[in-house]
Write a protein that holds these residues in place. Sequence first.
Motif, PDB file in Angstrom:
ATOM      1  N   SER A  27      30.764  36.236  48.539  1.00  0.00           N
ATOM      2  CA  SER A  27      31.112  35.302  49.608  1.00  0.00           C
ATOM      3  C   SER A  27      31.016  33.881  49.083  1.00  0.00           C
ATOM      4  O   SER A  27      30.079  33.536  48.354  1.00  0.00           O
ATOM      5  CB  SER A  27      30.164  35.469  50.802  1.00  0.00           C
ATOM      6  OG  SER A  27      30.263  36.760  51.352  1.00  0.00           O
TER       7      SER A  27
ATOM      8  N   VAL B 129      40.557  33.138  44.443  1.00  0.00           N
ATOM      9  CA  VAL B 129      41.101  34.474  44.719  1.00  0.00           C
ATOM     10  C   VAL B 129      41.958  34.967  43.557  1.00  0.00           C
ATOM     11  O   VAL B 129      41.857  36.128  43.129  1.00  0.00           O
ATOM     12  CB  VAL B 129      41.920  34.461  46.028  1.00  0.00           C
ATOM     13  CG1 VAL B 129      42.658  35.791  46.203  1.00  0.00           C
ATOM     14  CG2 VAL B 129      41.015  34.188  47.222  1.00  0.00           C
ATOM     15  N   SER B 130      42.786  34.081  43.027  1.00  0.00           N
ATOM     16  CA  SER B 130      43.690  34.488  41.937  1.00  0.00           C
ATOM     17  C   SER B 130      42.931  34.844  40.661  1.00  0.00           C
ATOM     18  O   SER B 130      43.359  35.717  39.902  1.00  0.00           O
ATOM     19  CB  SER B 130      44.688  33.368  41.642  1.00  0.00           C
ATOM     20  OG  SER B 130      44.046  32.222  41.106  1.00  0.00           O
TER      21      SER B 130
ATOM     22  N   SER C 264      31.507  42.703  45.887  1.00  0.00           N
ATOM     23  CA  SER C 264      31.990  41.690  46.819  1.00  0.00           C
ATOM     24  C   SER C 264      31.210  40.402  46.621  1.00  0.00           C
ATOM     25  O   SER C 264      30.077  40.404  46.101  1.00  0.00           O
ATOM     26  CB  SER C 264      31.859  42.173  48.268  1.00  0.00           C
ATOM     27  OG  SER C 264      30.504  42.385  48.601  1.00  0.00           O
TER      28      SER C 264
ATOM     29  N   SER D 209      40.008  38.225  41.764  1.00  0.00           N
ATOM     30  CA  SER D 209      40.386  39.418  42.534  1.00  0.00           C
ATOM     31  C   SER D 209      40.249  40.709  41.724  1.00  0.00           C
ATOM     32  O   SER D 209      40.093  41.792  42.301  1.00  0.00           O
ATOM     33  CB  SER D 209      41.815  39.271  43.058  1.00  0.00           C
ATOM     34  OG  SER D 209      42.721  39.059  41.992  1.00  0.00           O
TER      35      SER D 209
ATOM     36  N   ASN E  52      36.184  42.630  47.233  1.00  0.00           N
ATOM     37  CA  ASN E  52      36.198  41.878  48.478  1.00  0.00           C
ATOM     38  C   ASN E  52      35.687  40.460  48.241  1.00  0.00           C
ATOM     39  O   ASN E  52      34.552  40.264  47.797  1.00  0.00           O
ATOM     40  CB  ASN E  52      35.326  42.587  49.525  1.00  0.00           C
ATOM     41  CG  ASN E  52      35.416  41.938  50.887  1.00  0.00           C
ATOM     42  OD1 ASN E  52      36.460  41.400  51.255  1.00  0.00           O
ATOM     43  ND2 ASN E  52      34.331  41.978  51.638  1.00  0.00           N
ATOM     44  N   ILE E  53      36.520  39.465  48.516  1.00  0.00           N
ATOM     45  CA  ILE E  53      36.159  38.059  48.382  1.00  0.00           C
ATOM     46  C   ILE E  53      36.323  37.414  49.748  1.00  0.00           C
ATOM     47  O   ILE E  53      37.419  37.403  50.310  1.00  0.00           O
ATOM     48  CB  ILE E  53      37.045  37.323  47.353  1.00  0.00           C
ATOM     49  CG1 ILE E  53      36.936  37.999  45.980  1.00  0.00           C
ATOM     50  CG2 ILE E  53      36.652  35.858  47.247  1.00  0.00           C
ATOM     51  CD1 ILE E  53      37.874  37.414  44.938  1.00  0.00           C
ATOM     52  N   THR E  54      35.219  36.904  50.301  1.00  0.00           N
ATOM     53  CA  THR E  54      35.284  36.309  51.627  1.00  0.00           C
ATOM     54  C   THR E  54      34.918  34.826  51.554  1.00  0.00           C
ATOM     55  O   THR E  54      34.199  34.379  50.646  1.00  0.00           O
ATOM     56  CB  THR E  54      34.328  37.008  52.606  1.00  0.00           C
ATOM     57  OG1 THR E  54      32.985  36.913  52.119  1.00  0.00           O
ATOM     58  CG2 THR E  54      34.704  38.474  52.753  1.00  0.00           C
ATOM     59  N   PHE E  55      35.411  34.074  52.535  1.00  0.00           N
ATOM     60  CA  PHE E  55      35.158  32.638  52.615  1.00  0.00           C
ATOM     61  C   PHE E  55      34.615  32.295  53.991  1.00  0.00           C
ATOM     62  O   PHE E  55      35.054  32.842  55.004  1.00  0.00           O
ATOM     63  CB  PHE E  55      36.446  31.850  52.339  1.00  0.00           C
ATOM     64  CG  PHE E  55      36.936  31.982  50.930  1.00  0.00           C
ATOM     65  CD1 PHE E  55      36.620  31.045  49.964  1.00  0.00           C
ATOM     66  CD2 PHE E  55      37.713  33.083  50.553  1.00  0.00           C
ATOM     67  CE1 PHE E  55      37.056  31.184  48.665  1.00  0.00           C
ATOM     68  CE2 PHE E  55      38.167  33.228  49.258  1.00  0.00           C
ATOM     69  CZ  PHE E  55      37.844  32.276  48.301  1.00  0.00           C
TER      70      PHE E  55
ATOM     71  N   LYS F  27      40.094  27.673  47.238  1.00  0.00           N
ATOM     72  CA  LYS F  27      40.176  29.059  47.704  1.00  0.00           C
ATOM     73  C   LYS F  27      41.244  29.857  46.968  1.00  0.00           C
ATOM     74  O   LYS F  27      40.980  30.958  46.468  1.00  0.00           O
ATOM     75  CB  LYS F  27      40.452  29.086  49.206  1.00  0.00           C
ATOM     76  CG  LYS F  27      40.577  30.486  49.782  1.00  0.00           C
ATOM     77  CD  LYS F  27      40.783  30.446  51.294  1.00  0.00           C
ATOM     78  CE  LYS F  27      40.909  31.848  51.878  1.00  0.00           C
ATOM     79  NZ  LYS F  27      41.075  31.810  53.351  1.00  0.00           N
ATOM     80  N   ASN F  28      42.444  29.341  46.883  1.00  0.00           N
ATOM     81  CA  ASN F  28      43.545  30.072  46.242  1.00  0.00           C
ATOM     82  C   ASN F  28      43.257  30.336  44.770  1.00  0.00           C
ATOM     83  O   ASN F  28      43.539  31.424  44.249  1.00  0.00           O
ATOM     84  CB  ASN F  28      44.852  29.299  46.392  1.00  0.00           C
ATOM     85  CG  ASN F  28      45.333  29.241  47.831  1.00  0.00           C
ATOM     86  OD1 ASN F  28      44.976  30.091  48.643  1.00  0.00           O
ATOM     87  ND2 ASN F  28      46.139  28.247  48.151  1.00  0.00           N
TER      88      ASN F  28
END
Length: 256
Positions: A178, A192-193, A176, A196, A201-204, A188-189
Amino acid sequence: MMTKEQLAKTLNVSGGQFRFFTETKEGMISLCPENVFAWVGDKGYSTSESNEGEDDEPKNMGLFESVNLTLNDINLIACAKGPGSFTGIRIGIATAKAFSDVKKIPVVGVTSLEGLAYNLGSSGLICSLIDAKNNNVYYGLFEFENNELKNTFILSSDNIENVITYIDTLQTNYSSISFIGDGAYLYKNLIVSKLSNKFNNITFAEDTKNLANSISIAKAAYNKYNHGEFGDSNSLVPTYLRACQAERSIKNPENV
């Protein structure tokens, strides 16, 4: 002896990027141009209260007077050393150096990226991203343990695509990660792309945590101090990570 309430008193005073520390029997208090933050035991206290009508008073002296302290009571000066506004960095560092030289107070420099990471108050792999325009970011990748910096993988600036590639090829056991900072929010997008498949787990961070603040800079500095990472004014140098806009314009006017 100061009470817990007195230690926790906060002033909303604008100014440079430096912090002052002193210790009392109740705990440790950090004074900075944005506020005063206090540790009592293992807890932090910070509130906000207006300080209008004091613009004609030298802000730093007014800050000390508000908590009945003087520069002679200060044990440590912490300074945010960048990356960020070139002018702001220079002003903050120059002021911190001046206080340090006059009173022989030790100083600690903290990067804005490290300060951002402390905003999360968590452990694990943390990536701080500050938008540097034109798809570029300042970035720092850190490993935290018990809300304290354990390892710094990198501090640099680059195109966001290259930053993501660096993280994707990094050898790590973490599943994971952060992200924090206005750059994390902006990309962000894309993050994630691209990541992933590497991380489960990828959190912001929440929007309210995406800017470095005085409390986090103070925490980072105090931890550094406890590990012997401090010195005199000569130890405090700016962290720019890239040339200023004028220099970049001369070298590459089409891609500033």
